[in-house]
Scaffold this motif. Sequence first.
Motif, PDB file in Angstrom:
ATOM      1  N   LEU A   4      10.821   0.631  -2.485  1.00 13.09           N
ATOM      2  CA  LEU A   4      10.098   1.235  -1.623  1.00 13.09           C
ATOM      3  C   LEU A   4       9.023   2.457  -1.896  1.00 13.09           C
ATOM      4  O   LEU A   4       7.795   2.336  -1.193  1.00 13.09           O
ATOM      5  CB  LEU A   4      10.740   1.721  -0.375  1.00 13.09           C
ATOM      6  N   SER A   5       9.456   2.945  -2.622  1.00 10.85           N
ATOM      7  CA  SER A   5       8.538   4.145  -3.394  1.00 10.85           C
ATOM      8  C   SER A   5       7.284   3.305  -4.043  1.00 10.85           C
ATOM      9  O   SER A   5       6.276   3.830  -3.996  1.00 10.85           O
ATOM     10  CB  SER A   5       9.308   5.079  -4.207  1.00 10.85           C
ATOM     11  N   PHE A  51       6.138   0.494  -3.456  1.00 10.24           N
ATOM     12  CA  PHE A  51       5.402  -0.443  -2.313  1.00 10.24           C
ATOM     13  C   PHE A  51       4.558   0.794  -1.755  1.00 10.24           C
ATOM     14  O   PHE A  51       3.307   0.551  -1.377  1.00 10.24           O
ATOM     15  CB  PHE A  51       6.360  -0.815  -1.218  1.00 10.24           C
ATOM     16  N   GLU A  52       5.007   2.140  -1.377  1.00  9.47           N
ATOM     17  CA  GLU A  52       4.292   3.089  -0.781  1.00  9.47           C
ATOM     18  C   GLU A  52       3.220   3.501  -1.749  1.00  9.47           C
ATOM     19  O   GLU A  52       2.034   3.661  -1.456  1.00  9.47           O
ATOM     20  CB  GLU A  52       5.018   4.199  -0.233  1.00  9.47           C
ATOM     21  N   MET A  53       3.445   3.715  -2.944  1.00  7.67           N
ATOM     22  CA  MET A  53       2.558   4.203  -3.994  1.00  7.67           C
ATOM     23  C   MET A  53       1.244   3.346  -4.137  1.00  7.67           C
ATOM     24  O   MET A  53       0.182   3.510  -3.946  1.00  7.67           O
ATOM     25  CB  MET A  53       3.293   4.373  -5.312  1.00  7.67           C
ATOM     26  N   ASN A 105       0.314   0.916  -1.606  1.00  6.72           N
ATOM     27  CA  ASN A 105      -0.289   1.299  -0.354  1.00  6.72           C
ATOM     28  C   ASN A 105      -1.372   2.235  -0.335  1.00  6.72           C
ATOM     29  O   ASN A 105      -2.282   2.290   0.600  1.00  6.72           O
ATOM     30  CB  ASN A 105       0.716   0.917   0.662  1.00  6.72           C
ATOM     31  N   ASN A 106      -0.780   3.392  -1.011  1.00  6.03           N
ATOM     32  CA  ASN A 106      -1.777   4.501  -1.012  1.00  6.03           C
ATOM     33  C   ASN A 106      -2.832   4.485  -1.974  1.00  6.03           C
ATOM     34  O   ASN A 106      -3.673   5.350  -2.221  1.00  6.03           O
ATOM     35  CB  ASN A 106      -0.748   5.849  -1.318  1.00  6.03           C
ATOM     36  N   GLU A 146      -2.294   4.077  -5.279  1.00  6.55           N
ATOM     37  CA  GLU A 146      -2.105   4.601  -6.554  1.00  6.55           C
ATOM     38  C   GLU A 146      -1.939   3.594  -7.584  1.00  6.55           C
ATOM     39  O   GLU A 146      -1.607   2.518  -7.399  1.00  6.55           O
ATOM     40  CB  GLU A 146      -0.673   5.557  -6.614  1.00  6.55           C
ATOM     41  N   THR A 182       6.365   5.505 -14.528  1.00  6.35           N
ATOM     42  CA  THR A 182       7.585   5.216 -13.299  1.00  6.35           C
ATOM     43  C   THR A 182       9.054   4.986 -13.820  1.00  6.35           C
ATOM     44  O   THR A 182       9.881   5.363 -13.251  1.00  6.35           O
ATOM     45  CB  THR A 182       6.778   4.029 -12.412  1.00  6.35           C
ATOM     46  N   ILE A 202       7.516  -7.081  -5.309  1.00  7.94           N
ATOM     47  CA  ILE A 202       6.654  -6.589  -4.146  1.00  7.94           C
ATOM     48  C   ILE A 202       5.455  -7.792  -4.176  1.00  7.94           C
ATOM     49  O   ILE A 202       4.892  -7.946  -3.008  1.00  7.94           O
ATOM     50  CB  ILE A 202       6.019  -5.176  -4.603  1.00  7.94           C
ATOM     51  N   TYR A 229       3.829  -9.885  -0.957  1.00 10.64           N
ATOM     52  CA  TYR A 229       2.566 -10.013  -0.532  1.00 10.64           C
ATOM     53  C   TYR A 229       2.083 -11.461  -0.530  1.00 10.64           C
ATOM     54  O   TYR A 229       1.371 -11.791   0.345  1.00 10.64           O
ATOM     55  CB  TYR A 229       1.671  -9.057  -1.450  1.00 10.64           C
ATOM     56  N   LYS A 235       2.579 -11.467   3.521  1.00 11.02           N
ATOM     57  CA  LYS A 235       1.482 -10.746   4.155  1.00 11.02           C
ATOM     58  C   LYS A 235       0.139 -11.550   3.766  1.00 11.02           C
ATOM     59  O   LYS A 235      -0.959 -10.805   3.425  1.00 11.02           O
ATOM     60  CB  LYS A 235       1.328  -9.377   3.416  1.00 11.02           C
TER      61      LYS A 235
END
Length: 80
Positions: free
Chosen positions: A13-14, A16-18, A20-21, A23, A30, A48, A52, A56
Amino acid sequence: MIEEALKKTIRVLSLFEMLNNGEIIRKKETAERFNVSEKTIHRDLKEINIYYSKYKYNTLVNSVAYNRVEKGYFLKVRNT
């Protein structure tokens, strides 16, 4: 066992968030951050990417891609 599953969930999830931001994810940095191997990060990014590509498809994101200049992974945006 549960603790390992929780660590993986938080890590994925981290990532995924990175992504999406906007990064760039570099495997070595990592992997060190999460105290896992680069191969583990590669597998997480692959999961991930599958998400997508299969779930998605109506978004502007095509896939997780590698940027040779930045030497890291990013979300590839579909040209509209």
